[in-house]
Scaffold this motif. Structure first.
Motif, PDB file in Angstrom:
ATOM      1  N   LYS A  34       0.824  -1.206   0.000  1.00  0.00           N
ATOM      2  CA  LYS A  34       0.000   0.000   0.000  1.00  0.00           C
ATOM      3  C   LYS A  34       0.862   1.261   0.000  1.00  0.00           C
ATOM      4  O   LYS A  34       0.581   2.224  -0.717  1.00  0.00           O
ATOM      5  N   GLY A  35       1.912   1.250   0.812  1.00  0.00           N
ATOM      6  CA  GLY A  35       2.813   2.390   0.846  1.00  0.00           C
ATOM      7  C   GLY A  35       3.591   2.530  -0.452  1.00  0.00           C
ATOM      8  O   GLY A  35       3.760   3.641  -0.970  1.00  0.00           O
ATOM      9  N   ARG A  36       4.062   1.411  -0.980  1.00  0.00           N
ATOM     10  CA  ARG A  36       4.811   1.449  -2.243  1.00  0.00           C
ATOM     11  C   ARG A  36       3.964   2.047  -3.368  1.00  0.00           C
ATOM     12  O   ARG A  36       4.413   2.937  -4.094  1.00  0.00           O
ATOM     13  N   ASP A  37       2.732   1.573  -3.506  1.00  0.00           N
ATOM     14  CA  ASP A  37       1.857   2.077  -4.569  1.00  0.00           C
ATOM     15  C   ASP A  37       1.533   3.557  -4.365  1.00  0.00           C
ATOM     16  O   ASP A  37       1.447   4.328  -5.332  1.00  0.00           O
ATOM     17  N   PHE A  38       1.365   3.954  -3.117  1.00  0.00           N
ATOM     18  CA  PHE A  38       1.053   5.355  -2.798  1.00  0.00           C
ATOM     19  C   PHE A  38       2.170   6.278  -3.277  1.00  0.00           C
ATOM     20  O   PHE A  38       1.922   7.302  -3.930  1.00  0.00           O
ATOM     21  N   PHE A  39       3.416   5.931  -2.949  1.00  0.00           N
ATOM     22  CA  PHE A  39       4.545   6.789  -3.318  1.00  0.00           C
ATOM     23  C   PHE A  39       4.813   6.745  -4.825  1.00  0.00           C
ATOM     24  O   PHE A  39       5.203   7.754  -5.419  1.00  0.00           O
ATOM     25  N   ARG A  40       4.613   5.599  -5.428  1.00  0.00           N
ATOM     26  CA  ARG A  40       4.817   5.507  -6.876  1.00  0.00           C
ATOM     27  C   ARG A  40       3.843   6.404  -7.635  1.00  0.00           C
ATOM     28  O   ARG A  40       4.211   7.046  -8.618  1.00  0.00           O
ATOM     29  N   LYS A  41       2.583   6.425  -7.198  1.00  0.00           N
ATOM     30  CA  LYS A  41       1.583   7.261  -7.870  1.00  0.00           C
ATOM     31  C   LYS A  41       1.940   8.737  -7.788  1.00  0.00           C
ATOM     32  O   LYS A  41       1.537   9.529  -8.643  1.00  0.00           O
ATOM     33  N   ARG A  42       2.690   9.108  -6.761  1.00  0.00           N
ATOM     34  CA  ARG A  42       3.077  10.516  -6.584  1.00  0.00           C
ATOM     35  C   ARG A  42       4.502  10.785  -7.060  1.00  0.00           C
ATOM     36  O   ARG A  42       5.071  11.836  -6.768  1.00  0.00           O
ATOM     37  N   ASN A  43       5.061   9.807  -7.778  1.00  0.00           N
ATOM     38  CA  ASN A  43       6.400   9.945  -8.368  1.00  0.00           C
ATOM     39  C   ASN A  43       7.469  10.247  -7.327  1.00  0.00           C
ATOM     40  O   ASN A  43       8.411  11.017  -7.590  1.00  0.00           O
ATOM     41  N   ILE A  44       7.309   9.670  -6.142  1.00  0.00           N
ATOM     42  CA  ILE A  44       8.321   9.809  -5.091  1.00  0.00           C
ATOM     43  C   ILE A  44       9.260   8.606  -5.186  1.00  0.00           C
ATOM     44  O   ILE A  44       8.841   7.465  -5.005  1.00  0.00           O
ATOM     45  N   PRO A  45      10.538   8.830  -5.496  1.00  0.00           N
ATOM     46  CA  PRO A  45      11.472   7.705  -5.661  1.00  0.00           C
ATOM     47  C   PRO A  45      11.712   6.971  -4.349  1.00  0.00           C
ATOM     48  O   PRO A  45      11.767   7.590  -3.281  1.00  0.00           O
ATOM     49  N   LEU A  46      11.844   5.661  -4.441  1.00  0.00           N
ATOM     50  CA  LEU A  46      12.065   4.828  -3.267  1.00  0.00           C
ATOM     51  C   LEU A  46      13.485   4.268  -3.265  1.00  0.00           C
ATOM     52  O   LEU A  46      13.951   3.742  -4.279  1.00  0.00           O
ATOM     53  N   ALA A  47      14.150   4.383  -2.116  1.00  0.00           N
ATOM     54  CA  ALA A  47      15.493   3.826  -1.992  1.00  0.00           C
ATOM     55  C   ALA A  47      15.442   2.305  -1.916  1.00  0.00           C
ATOM     56  O   ALA A  47      16.338   1.617  -2.416  1.00  0.00           O
ATOM     57  N   ASP A  48      14.380   1.772  -1.297  1.00  0.00           N
ATOM     58  CA  ASP A  48      14.201   0.322  -1.219  1.00  0.00           C
ATOM     59  C   ASP A  48      12.771   0.044  -0.777  1.00  0.00           C
ATOM     60  O   ASP A  48      12.111   0.908  -0.199  1.00  0.00           O
TER      61      ASP A  48
END
Length: 286
Positions: free
Chosen positions: A122-136
């Motif tokens: 849920k968190g991964r999809d949330f940040f991806r939709k807002r184009n926030i890059p994830l370190a891991d």
């Protein structure tokens, strides 16, 4: 009229089926909640003992200063966010993610000033939709996660601080208060702010040295705090899901009662109309 009765009957049946599903999910969440609570409580003594040893080393050896205990100018910030893989848990995920976004907007002017690690789909999809890059990221955790399941992301988050890729790391998760109460919290993980020297100091002998022992224990302690937060998050998730499914079951019961009453009234009106038509027809023939 017959069409309206069939439609009401179909709605009643559909709601009854939904009620069976939500009731089953409520019972499953309740069973998992007990396991998650036990796991969270079992992890606390280990973390408390590590904190005691680290506090004693830091207090007893003036030269035992480790970078993980020292504050430095904040140029970049890290966030490790714990969410769930599945929904149907009320505001469990939304509350944590809202807190993270509010903190990011409050502290940072550009994406270059922060790094995000995330546990949970849920968190991964949330940040991806807002184009926030994830370190891991870590997804697909079991209902009873082990430390090995999150060791890689925990080690990476701690190592980023040691390598000065950011200057502070916050842990954002749901704190478990009770099955019906979970509070989103932000906890500063690094530099370690909760290693204090209050209370009696135990005198230990170290081999090879206090500095080297501290260097090994501090990263492990930080990783242990991440795992403890994950267990708290799991207990909160099941508590939130149990409450949400319980409310859904209650609402379904009320809907069934209302639809059944509506169906009975419509059926009674239909029967009354048929009787009236029969009587009218009989009177016309006579």
């Amino acid at each position: 009229m017959a069409k309206g009765l069939r439609e009401l009957k179909r709605k009643i049946k559909s709601t009854q089926n939904m009620k069976q599903i939500t009731k089953a999910m409520e019972m499953i969440a309740a069973a998992n909640l007990r396991k998650a609570q036990n796991a969270a409580e079992s992890a606390r003594p280990y973390a408390d003992k590590m904190k005691e040893v680290i506090s004693s080393i830091a207090a007893g050896t003036k030269d035992a200063i480790h970078p993980m205990l020292q504050k430095r100018p904040i140029r970049k910030t890290g966030y490790l966010v714990i969410t769930s893989d599945r929904g149907l848990a009320g505001g469990y995920n939304a509350n944590v993610l809202r807190m993270v976004m509010n903190k990011i907007k409050e502290r940072h002017k550009s994406p270059d000033e922060y790094v995000v690690f995330v546990i949970g789909r849920k968190g991964r999809d949330f940040f991806r939709k807002r184009n926030i890059p994830l370190a891991d990221e870590v997804t697909g955790l079991p209902d009873s996660p082990r430390f090995s399941d999150i060791k890689e992301i925990a080690s990476k988050a701690v190592q980023y601080f040691a390598d000065e890729k950011y200057d502070q790391l916050f842990l954002v998760y749901n704190k478990f208060n009770s099955p019906i109460s979970q509070t989103p919290v932000e906890r500063q993980l690094l530099p370690l702010a909760d290693v204090t020297t209050e209370g009696p100091i135990t005198d230990y002998e170290y081999e090879p040295s206090a500095e080297e022992v501290l260097g090994v224990l501090l990263p492990k302690y930080a990783e242990t705090l991440i795992y403890s937060a994950l267990l708290e998050g799991k207990a909160s998730e099941f508590g939130a899901r149990m409450t949400a499914m319980g409310n859904a079951t209650k609402n379904a019961t009320e809907m069934i009662s209302g639809l059944t009453l509506q169906y009975n009234r419509a059926r009674q009106a239909s029967i009354t109309q048929e009787i009236t038509e029969i009587v009218a027809g009989a009177n016309a023939l006579s």
